[in-house]
Design an enzyme around this catalytic site. Structure first.
Site, PDB file in Angstrom:
ATOM      1  N   SER A  55       0.830  -1.217   0.000  1.00 41.38           N
ATOM      2  CA  SER A  55       0.000   0.000   0.000  1.00 41.38           C
ATOM      3  C   SER A  55       0.861   1.262   0.000  1.00 41.38           C
ATOM      4  O   SER A  55       0.654   2.175  -0.822  1.00 41.38           O
ATOM      5  CB  SER A  55      -0.960   0.005   1.191  1.00 41.38           C
ATOM      6  OG  SER A  55      -0.279  -0.290   2.386  1.00 41.38           O
ATOM      7  N   HIS A  90      -2.327  -8.780   1.767  1.00 45.54           N
ATOM      8  CA  HIS A  90      -1.914  -7.558   2.491  1.00 45.54           C
ATOM      9  C   HIS A  90      -3.009  -7.234   3.521  1.00 45.54           C
ATOM     10  O   HIS A  90      -3.322  -8.075   4.357  1.00 45.54           O
ATOM     11  CB  HIS A  90      -1.670  -6.466   1.443  1.00 45.54           C
ATOM     12  CG  HIS A  90      -1.026  -5.216   1.948  1.00 45.54           C
ATOM     13  ND1 HIS A  90      -0.279  -5.158   3.093  1.00 45.54           N
ATOM     14  CD2 HIS A  90      -1.005  -3.950   1.427  1.00 45.54           C
ATOM     15  CE1 HIS A  90       0.165  -3.920   3.268  1.00 45.54           C
ATOM     16  NE2 HIS A  90      -0.275  -3.160   2.278  1.00 45.54           N
ATOM     17  N   HIS A 115       5.423 -13.247   6.495  1.00 45.79           N
ATOM     18  CA  HIS A 115       5.643 -11.825   6.186  1.00 45.79           C
ATOM     19  C   HIS A 115       6.745 -11.681   5.144  1.00 45.79           C
ATOM     20  O   HIS A 115       7.660 -12.515   5.103  1.00 45.79           O
ATOM     21  CB  HIS A 115       6.032 -11.048   7.454  1.00 45.79           C
ATOM     22  CG  HIS A 115       5.822  -9.585   7.318  1.00 45.79           C
ATOM     23  ND1 HIS A 115       6.774  -8.745   6.797  1.00 45.79           N
ATOM     24  CD2 HIS A 115       4.750  -8.805   7.592  1.00 45.79           C
ATOM     25  CE1 HIS A 115       6.303  -7.519   6.769  1.00 45.79           C
ATOM     26  NE2 HIS A 115       5.069  -7.524   7.241  1.00 45.79           N
ATOM     27  N   ARG A 161       3.651  -5.592  16.497  1.00 45.97           N
ATOM     28  CA  ARG A 161       2.295  -5.006  16.522  1.00 45.97           C
ATOM     29  C   ARG A 161       1.311  -6.050  17.035  1.00 45.97           C
ATOM     30  O   ARG A 161       0.383  -5.748  17.775  1.00 45.97           O
ATOM     31  CB  ARG A 161       1.892  -4.534  15.110  1.00 45.97           C
ATOM     32  CG  ARG A 161       2.781  -3.438  14.555  1.00 45.97           C
ATOM     33  CD  ARG A 161       2.474  -3.163  13.097  1.00 45.97           C
ATOM     34  NE  ARG A 161       2.718  -4.312  12.254  1.00 45.97           N
ATOM     35  CZ  ARG A 161       2.494  -4.349  10.945  1.00 45.97           C
ATOM     36  NH1 ARG A 161       2.002  -3.290  10.329  1.00 45.97           N
ATOM     37  NH2 ARG A 161       2.751  -5.430  10.242  1.00 45.97           N
TER      38      ARG A 161
HETATM   39  C1  LIG Z   1      -0.383  -6.111   7.136  1.00 49.01           C
HETATM   40  C2  LIG Z   1       0.156  -7.165   6.248  1.00 49.01           C
HETATM   41  O1  LIG Z   1       0.101  -7.025   5.047  1.00 49.01           O
HETATM   42  S1  LIG Z   1       0.911  -8.501   6.938  1.00 49.01           S
HETATM   43  C3  LIG Z   1       0.668  -9.837   5.750  1.00 49.01           C
HETATM   44  C4  LIG Z   1      -0.766 -10.259   5.702  1.00 49.01           C
HETATM   45  N1  LIG Z   1      -0.973 -11.420   4.852  1.00 49.01           N
HETATM   46  C5  LIG Z   1      -1.212 -12.650   5.348  1.00 49.01           C
HETATM   47  O2  LIG Z   1      -1.231 -12.877   6.541  1.00 49.01           O
HETATM   48  C6  LIG Z   1      -1.475 -13.742   4.327  1.00 49.01           C
HETATM   49  C7  LIG Z   1      -0.713 -15.027   4.662  1.00 49.01           C
HETATM   50  N2  LIG Z   1       0.703 -14.830   4.446  1.00 49.01           N
HETATM   51  C8  LIG Z   1       1.250 -14.906   3.177  1.00 49.01           C
HETATM   52  O3  LIG Z   1       0.585 -15.200   2.191  1.00 49.01           O
HETATM   53  C9  LIG Z   1       2.734 -14.589   3.017  1.00 49.01           C
HETATM   54  O4  LIG Z   1       3.414 -14.937   4.183  1.00 49.01           O
HETATM   55  C10 LIG Z   1       3.003 -13.106   2.675  1.00 49.01           C
HETATM   56  C11 LIG Z   1       2.237 -12.690   1.417  1.00 49.01           C
HETATM   57  C12 LIG Z   1       2.599 -12.190   3.809  1.00 49.01           C
HETATM   58  C13 LIG Z   1       4.502 -12.912   2.426  1.00 49.01           C
HETATM   59  O5  LIG Z   1       4.821 -13.593   1.255  1.00 49.01           O
HETATM   60  P1  LIG Z   1       6.301 -14.020   0.871  1.00 49.01           P
HETATM   61  O6  LIG Z   1       7.258 -12.940   1.237  1.00 49.01           O
HETATM   62  O7  LIG Z   1       6.271 -14.430  -0.548  1.00 49.01           O
HETATM   63  O8  LIG Z   1       6.524 -15.263   1.843  1.00 49.01           O
HETATM   64  P2  LIG Z   1       7.593 -16.438   1.751  1.00 49.01           P
HETATM   65  O9  LIG Z   1       8.805 -16.009   1.005  1.00 49.01           O
HETATM   66  O10 LIG Z   1       7.762 -16.947   3.126  1.00 49.01           O
HETATM   67  O11 LIG Z   1       6.817 -17.510   0.840  1.00 49.01           O
HETATM   68  C14 LIG Z   1       7.401 -18.741   0.494  1.00 49.01           C
HETATM   69  C15 LIG Z   1       6.311 -19.776   0.302  1.00 49.01           C
HETATM   70  O12 LIG Z   1       5.651 -19.968   1.571  1.00 49.01           O
HETATM   71  C16 LIG Z   1       4.262 -19.787   1.408  1.00 49.01           C
HETATM   72  N3  LIG Z   1       3.718 -19.146   2.584  1.00 49.01           N
HETATM   73  C17 LIG Z   1       4.028 -17.940   3.093  1.00 49.01           C
HETATM   74  N4  LIG Z   1       3.230 -17.655   4.141  1.00 49.01           N
HETATM   75  C18 LIG Z   1       2.396 -18.703   4.280  1.00 49.01           C
HETATM   76  C19 LIG Z   1       1.320 -18.965   5.142  1.00 49.01           C
HETATM   77  N5  LIG Z   1       0.927 -18.096   6.063  1.00 49.01           N
HETATM   78  N6  LIG Z   1       0.662 -20.136   4.997  1.00 49.01           N
HETATM   79  C20 LIG Z   1       1.042 -21.026   4.052  1.00 49.01           C
HETATM   80  N7  LIG Z   1       2.035 -20.814   3.184  1.00 49.01           N
HETATM   81  C21 LIG Z   1       2.696 -19.658   3.300  1.00 49.01           C
HETATM   82  C22 LIG Z   1       4.143 -18.831   0.218  1.00 49.01           C
HETATM   83  O13 LIG Z   1       2.833 -18.878  -0.346  1.00 49.01           O
HETATM   84  C23 LIG Z   1       5.234 -19.353  -0.688  1.00 49.01           C
HETATM   85  O14 LIG Z   1       4.747 -20.504  -1.327  1.00 49.01           O
HETATM   86  P3  LIG Z   1       5.081 -20.803  -2.883  1.00 49.01           P
HETATM   87  O15 LIG Z   1       6.565 -21.015  -2.902  1.00 49.01           O
HETATM   88  O16 LIG Z   1       4.284 -22.013  -3.175  1.00 49.01           O
HETATM   89  O17 LIG Z   1       4.656 -19.615  -3.665  1.00 49.01           O
HETATM   90  O1  LIG Z   2       5.293  -4.718   5.535  1.00 49.76           O
HETATM   91  C1  LIG Z   2       4.552  -5.378   4.791  1.00 49.76           C
HETATM   92  O2  LIG Z   2       4.917  -5.842   3.696  1.00 49.76           O
HETATM   93  C2  LIG Z   2       3.163  -5.708   5.192  1.00 49.76           C
HETATM   94  C3  LIG Z   2       2.770  -5.124   6.500  1.00 49.76           C
HETATM   95  O3  LIG Z   2       2.953  -5.724   7.535  1.00 49.76           O
HETATM   96  C4  LIG Z   2       2.224  -3.770   6.502  1.00 49.76           C
HETATM   97  O4  LIG Z   2       2.187  -3.122   5.455  1.00 49.76           O
HETATM   98  O5  LIG Z   2       1.801  -3.299   7.575  1.00 49.76           O
END
Ligand SMILES: CC(=O)SCCNC(=O)CCNC(=O)[C@H](O)C(C)(C)COP(=O)(O)OP(=O)(O)OC[C@H]1O[C@@H](n2cnc3c(N)ncnc32)[C@H](O)[C@@H]1OP(=O)(O)O
Ligand SMILES: O=C([O-])CC(=O)C(=O)O
Length: 458
Positions: A264, A294, A340, A349
């Site tokens: 964002s 996100h 993450h 947080r």
């Molecule tokens: C405020 C925020 O935005 S915080 C984030 C909020 N989002 C979530 O909670 C959604 C669940 N989490 C995720 O999808 C991921 O951890 C993300 C999008 C936050 C980060 O993604 P990345 O940096 O790509 O994570 P990472 O490098 O650890 O991913 C490697 C693999 O692990 C998987 N993985 C990562 N997190 C998770 C999870 N929570 N559950 C299952 N699998 C996961 C990814 O999908 C990826 O799989 P792939 O190789 O088949 O594509």
């Molecule tokens: O930092 C990130 O990529 C996601 C997150 O936790 C936020 O935007 O608050």
């Protein structure tokens, strides 16, 4: 006095840097901008050719993860320690940033002041800013009409993004640009727009809530004596509930900024770099926040935890949670609220919100919050065993929406709107600084797969 008393408990290094004056926000910025402009000039001329890191093919095809490629001063995210706002950790912010009268939590105004100026405001300065925001908080009639015309089935985030974009009708930046303003004047018009936008977000977000979930009920007027989130809570119908109002204050302060690369904030920065005004830039950011990887994860977490609750019933055993986690993973879904892009430890947080709950017996004993806590104890080992995610720990979304649910705020499709009210603090801070520093259009170089293959062979 209170802020100074709190400051005196901090290491002296804070004191030298952060004693606030009686100046307004704009005057304070006017004071701090020249030194930063000088710092940037020096970096450019003396160290422009210094190498910061290397770019690997995996960075290019892996969502630029780990690339050090953005300038962002307001906050820095350490993978292990989590976020610091101008060097201050969350507990340090909780110690020094002024709260609302009668409250304890950080308010949006103090966080905004810190992000924008790098200084801790006095209670008087925050009060003055609250007053300014309340005075500017009413929506123009045409935006009310626009919001009221949306079908109630339109996702609240879509409504918020469209409402924010429409506010650009009154953009001071855009009007001045059309008249040929000088580059040195960009930041003041950007600041004016940013303050107006932040001021109007509660009325906009609350109107969306009212239309979608409580049609026909009256919306309270903005109370000029309340802080931004106090007013937001009041307009959402929770004005009499000090506990949820304080929770919203903490939530909104903590989600304000998470350095520059999150989807964002980065979107706002990218769009803003074209000199799009703050309304258009932040509207774009909101549509990035609305994705389930996100900001939308906070609604997904609640949906997932409730489904888990329904399946395992009252037997909240480690075994039952474990098997539900495996069921989610084996069905090819991500566990929402875990993992993450940068963090490699539990999100501070998440910890701060958990501590908020631990200090309130009604929250501590709430079944949904107990389930969230238990899940956060069980999930890391399951995710480690699953072996994919680089970070098996909870992020902030793992609990933020579930606490709202406990309070009876059950309309989970709305939760990301609250995040959207918050993220404006950091994303708009960066827009002001990008204009003050004269940062250029963002335009990275892209490569085709063929070009990469050729490069690798060389
Ligand atoms: C405020 C925020 O935005 S915080 C984030 C909020 N989002 C979530 O909670 C959604 C669940 N989490 C995720 O999808 C991921 O951890 C993300 C999008 C936050 C980060 O993604 P990345 O940096 O790509 O994570 P990472 O490098 O650890 O991913 C490697 C693999 O692990 C998987 N993985 C990562 N997190 C998770 C999870 N929570 N559950 C299952 N699998 C996961 C990814 O999908 C990826 O799989 P792939 O190789 O088949 O594509
Ligand atoms: O930092 C990130 O990529 C996601 C997150 O936790 C936020 O935007 O608050």
């Amino acid at each position: 006095m209170l802020a100074r008393a709190r400051l005196s408990r901090l290491p002296t290094s804070f004191l030298g840097r952060r004693l606030a004056s009686t100046k307004s926000l704009k005057e304070t910025l006017q004071e701090v901008i020249p030194a930063k402009q000088e710092q940037l000039k020096k970096l450019k001329t003396e160290h422009g050719q210094a190498v910061v890191g290397e770019v690997k093919v995996e960075n290019i095809i892996g969502g630029m993860r780990g690339l050090k490629a953005m300038l962002w001063d307001a906050s820095v995210l350490d993978p292990n320690e989590g976020i610091r706002f101008h060097g201050l950790s969350i507990p340090e912010c909780q110690k020094v940033l002024p709260s609302a009268p009668g409250g304890k939590e950080i308010i949006a105004e103090s966080m905004l002041w810190l992000l924008l100026t790098g200084q801790v405001p006095t209670p008087e300065q925050t009060k003055q800013l609250s007053k300014e925001l309340a005075e500017k908080g009413d929506l123009p009639a045409y935006v009310e009409k626009l919001i009221d015309s949306f079908p109630t089935t339109l996702h609240p985030m879509t409504q918020l993004g469209m409402g924010v974009a429409a506010l650009n009708h009154d953009s001071s930046f855009q009007a001045a640009y059309e008249k040929g303003m000088k580059k040195s004047e960009y930041w003041t018009h950007t600041l004016d727009d940013c303050i107006d936008l932040i001021a109007r977000l509660p009325a906009l977000a609350a109107r969306i809530y009212r239309n979608v979930y409580k049609p026909g009920t009256p919306l309270p007027a903005i109370n000029k004596d309340l802080d931004l989130v106090g007013n937001y809570s009041n307009m959402l119908g929770y004005g009499d509930n000090q506990s949820i109002t304080e929770y919203l204050r903490l939530y909104i302060a903590l989600h304000g900024d998470h350095e520059g690369g999150n989807a964002s904030a980065h979107t706002a920065h990218l769009v803003g770099s074209t000199l799009s005004d703050p309304y258009l830039s932040y509207s774009a950011a909101l549509f990035a926040l609305a994705g389930p990887l996100h900001g939308l994860a906070n609604q997904e977490v609640l949906r997932w935890q409730l489904a888990m609750q329904q399946e395992i019933g009252s037997d909240v055993s480690e075994e039952n949670i474990k098997s539900y986690l495996w069921k989610t993973l084996k069905s090819g879904q991500v566990v929402p609220g875990y993992g993450h892009g940068v963090l490699r430890n539990p999100d501070p947080r998440f910890i701060a919100l958990q501590e908020f709950c631990n200090t309130r017996p009604e929250l501590k004993n709430s079944p949904i919050i107990q389930l969230v806590n238990k899940t956060s104890e069980v999930a890391p080992d399951v995710l480690k065993e699953h072996g994919k995610t680089k970070n098996p720990y909870p992020n902030v979304d793992a609990t933020s929406g579930c606490v709202l649910y406990h309070y009876g705020f059950t309309e989970f499709k709305y939760y990301t709107v609250i995040f959207g009210v918050s993220r404006a603090l950091g994303a708009l801070t960066q827009l002001v600084w990008a204009r003050a520093l004269g940062l250029p259009l963002e335009r990275p170089k892209s490569y085709s797969m063929d070009a990469l293959e050729k490069l690798v062979k060389q």
